[in-house]
Design an enzyme around this catalytic site. Structure first.
Site, PDB file in Angstrom:
ATOM      1  CE  LYS A 197     -36.157  41.543  33.214  1.00 15.33           C
ATOM      2  NZ  LYS A 197     -36.673  41.779  34.565  1.00 15.33           N
ATOM      3  N   GLY A 249     -35.084  48.268  40.084  1.00 21.22           N
ATOM      4  CA  GLY A 249     -34.869  49.516  40.822  1.00 21.22           C
ATOM      5  C   GLY A 249     -33.915  50.424  40.066  1.00 21.22           C
ATOM      6  CD  GLU A 308     -24.633  43.154  31.731  1.00 19.60           C
ATOM      7  OE1 GLU A 308     -23.626  42.865  31.103  1.00 19.60           O
ATOM      8  OE2 GLU A 308     -25.377  42.290  32.241  1.00 19.60           O
ATOM      9  CB  VAL A 367     -33.710  53.110  34.338  1.00 24.16           C
ATOM     10  CG1 VAL A 367     -32.290  52.704  34.013  1.00 24.16           C
ATOM     11  CG2 VAL A 367     -34.484  51.927  34.889  1.00 24.16           C
ATOM     12  CD  GLU A 401     -40.844  46.508  33.298  1.00 21.58           C
ATOM     13  OE1 GLU A 401     -40.784  47.247  32.309  1.00 21.58           O
ATOM     14  OE2 GLU A 401     -39.869  46.280  34.014  1.00 21.58           O
ATOM     15  N   GLY A 424     -31.267  43.372  36.057  1.00 22.22           N
ATOM     16  CA  GLY A 424     -30.884  44.645  36.691  1.00 22.22           C
ATOM     17  C   GLY A 424     -29.376  44.787  36.784  1.00 22.22           C
ATOM     18  CB  ILE A 442     -27.153  40.200  37.807  1.00 22.85           C
ATOM     19  CG1 ILE A 442     -27.937  40.168  39.104  1.00 22.85           C
ATOM     20  CG2 ILE A 442     -26.286  38.961  37.663  1.00 22.85           C
ATOM     21  CD1 ILE A 442     -28.899  38.986  39.189  1.00 22.85           C
ATOM     22  CE  LYS A 498     -37.788  44.841  31.181  1.00 21.07           C
ATOM     23  NZ  LYS A 498     -37.368  45.465  32.392  1.00 21.07           N
TER      24      LYS A 498
END
Ligand code: HSE
Length: 433
Positions: free
Chosen positions: A205, A302, A129, A14, A190, A134, A136, A105
């Site tokens: 989540k 991703g 966020e 990320v 992960e 991801g 969304i 998370k």
């Protein structure tokens, strides 16, 4: 244009995606109205990163305190993952008066209450966020668009790895093992894929979503959680022939006496929009009292989708629009003492598959046990002799709605019948929301 100084701690999938995204826009995202300047990248793989042209002009260090102690840095982006080091970095950053953005998370599902409180004490914010879904914008929607709503339920597909594996098993007939290898190759999983496939990532989540939807302070470990690692391809095939798709769902629902939260594989009717959400795509359905059902869909895992969510928080904080919401909205502070309902009280339909001796009277005995527990059979399919193994055949039952604890008691009794190979039975929930 004034630029906001940002340090990235942890430059893996990320972090790398975030750097690329920011550099691609020369530090000025098209619609942000603000510039982003990456000052530091903190990682242990310095030799590797030094060779990367993306790092030009950025201070590379393995010292997590360096950007925290630098008065020029405005935002600390925590992308280290895990609980301990990441937690320390966030605490230190908040105490130093820096805003924090995180995709973590697991950490928030464990310590959100405490970290949010620490942020408020220091008059700074935590953007998260990227922690759910991801790319969304579900956290933004909960915080902003649904802020006036009473949320009755929130449920969805929130793990891209599991959804990818289940989709490949369904569409390509591949094995679970091949599915997980492919998902890891694509960078969805992960570092420890157990978190994905055993449902824990979805439970993390769901804990975050439940806080925002219902104001409940719940830790992921208290959420009922079943994963996909022991799903048999045969159940995907039977479910398909009965008009269902198998999905790993995270489900939160408000009931009279409290909140039901569960993560488990579920049969979803093929007419339900979530049944067509495939691959690493995530989707979250929110039921609000006034707005009705709203579904948000997008890439849930991703590098770039997740980096996009991280960047959205950075931009909001850089524009100073996020801090006010974070410091004022009750969903970030006044979580209520709401009861998490125990598993077993939920009422739903069930699918179960038995390996039954292929002789007279077997179904009558199974039906007798079900009747005793007040369980009504909706349909039943018995496969023919071609499927016989050691004199046993698979028989699949669909029930009408029943309390889970009744279903479990009945199944235990059925599995003890000598005409049933109890170790081969499988029960799955049918979700109708
Ligand atoms: N491993 C996670 C998933 C990544 O598969 O959805 C995003 O949280």
């Amino acid at each position: 244009m004034e630029k906001c100084n940002v340090a990235i701690c942890g430059c893996g999938t990320v972090g790398g995606g975030l750097l690329q995204l920011i550099r691609r826009n020369n530090g000025i995202p098209q619609n942000a109205g603000v510039g982003i300047n990456i000052t530091h990248v903190v990682d242990v793989r310095l030799d590797e990163l030094e060779k990367d042209p993306l790092m030009e002009g950025i201070i590379l260090t393995s010292d997590l305190n360096q950007p925290i102690n630098d008065p020029e840095v405005d935002i600390i982006v925590e992308l280290i993952g895990g609980i301990e080091t990441a937690g320390e970095v966030i605490e230190n950053a908040l105490e130093a008066g820096k805003d924090v953005v995180t995709a973590n998370k697991a950490l928030l599902a464990e310590r959100a209450d405490e970290l949010f409180q620490l942020a408020r004490q220091h008059n700074v914010s935590i953007g998260f966020e990227a922690s759910v879904g991801g790319g969304i914008p579900i956290i933004a929607a909960m915080r902003d668009s649904f802020v006036g709503e009473t949320i009755n339920s929130i449920f969805g597909i929130v793990n891209g790895t599991c959804n990818y594996i289940l989709t490949q098993m369904t569409q390509e007939g591949i094995s679970y093992e091949d599915g997980i290898a492919e998902a890891q190759e694509k960078g969805y999983a992960e570092a420890d894929p157990t978190l994905d496939v055993e449902g824990h990532d979805s439970a993390h989540k769901l804990a975050i979503l439940a806080r925002m939807a219902f104001g409940i302070n719940v830790k992921a470990k208290d959420i009922y959680c079943e994963g996909i690692s022991d799903l048999a391809p045969i159940d995907i095939i039977y479910a398909d022939s009965l008009g269902y798709r198998l999905k790993l769902l995270a489900i939160g629902a408000k009931k009279k006496d409290g909140i039901e939260l569960q993560v488990h594989p579920a049969l979803l009717d093929k007419s339900h929009p979530l049944s067509d959400v495939n691959g690493s795509v995530n989707a979250v359905c929110v039921h609000g009292e006034a707005v009705g059902e709203v579904t948000l869909t997008g890439l849930g895992a991703g590098a770039e989708p997740t980096a996009s969510a991280v960047l959205s928080d950075i931009c909001r904080i850089a524009r100073k629009t996020y801090q006010k919401d974070f410091l004022q909205l009750p969903m970030f502070s006044n979580v209520q003492d709401i009861r998490l309902l125990p598993q077993g009280t939920a009422t739903m339909k069930y699918y179960f598959r038995l390996s039954c001796l292929d002789t007279a009277g077997v179904l009558a005995r199974v039906a007798g046990v079900l009747g005793k527990h007040n369980i009504s059979i909706a349909s039943c399919i018995q496969k023919g002799e071609a499927h016989q193994q050691h004199g046993h055949v698979p028989v699949v039952f669909m029930t009408h709605k029943v309390k889970e604890k009744n279903m479990l008691k009945a199944l235990k009794e059925i599995n003890e019948l000598e005409c049933i190979r109890g170790g081969e039975s499988r029960m799955l929930r049918v979700t109708e929301i």
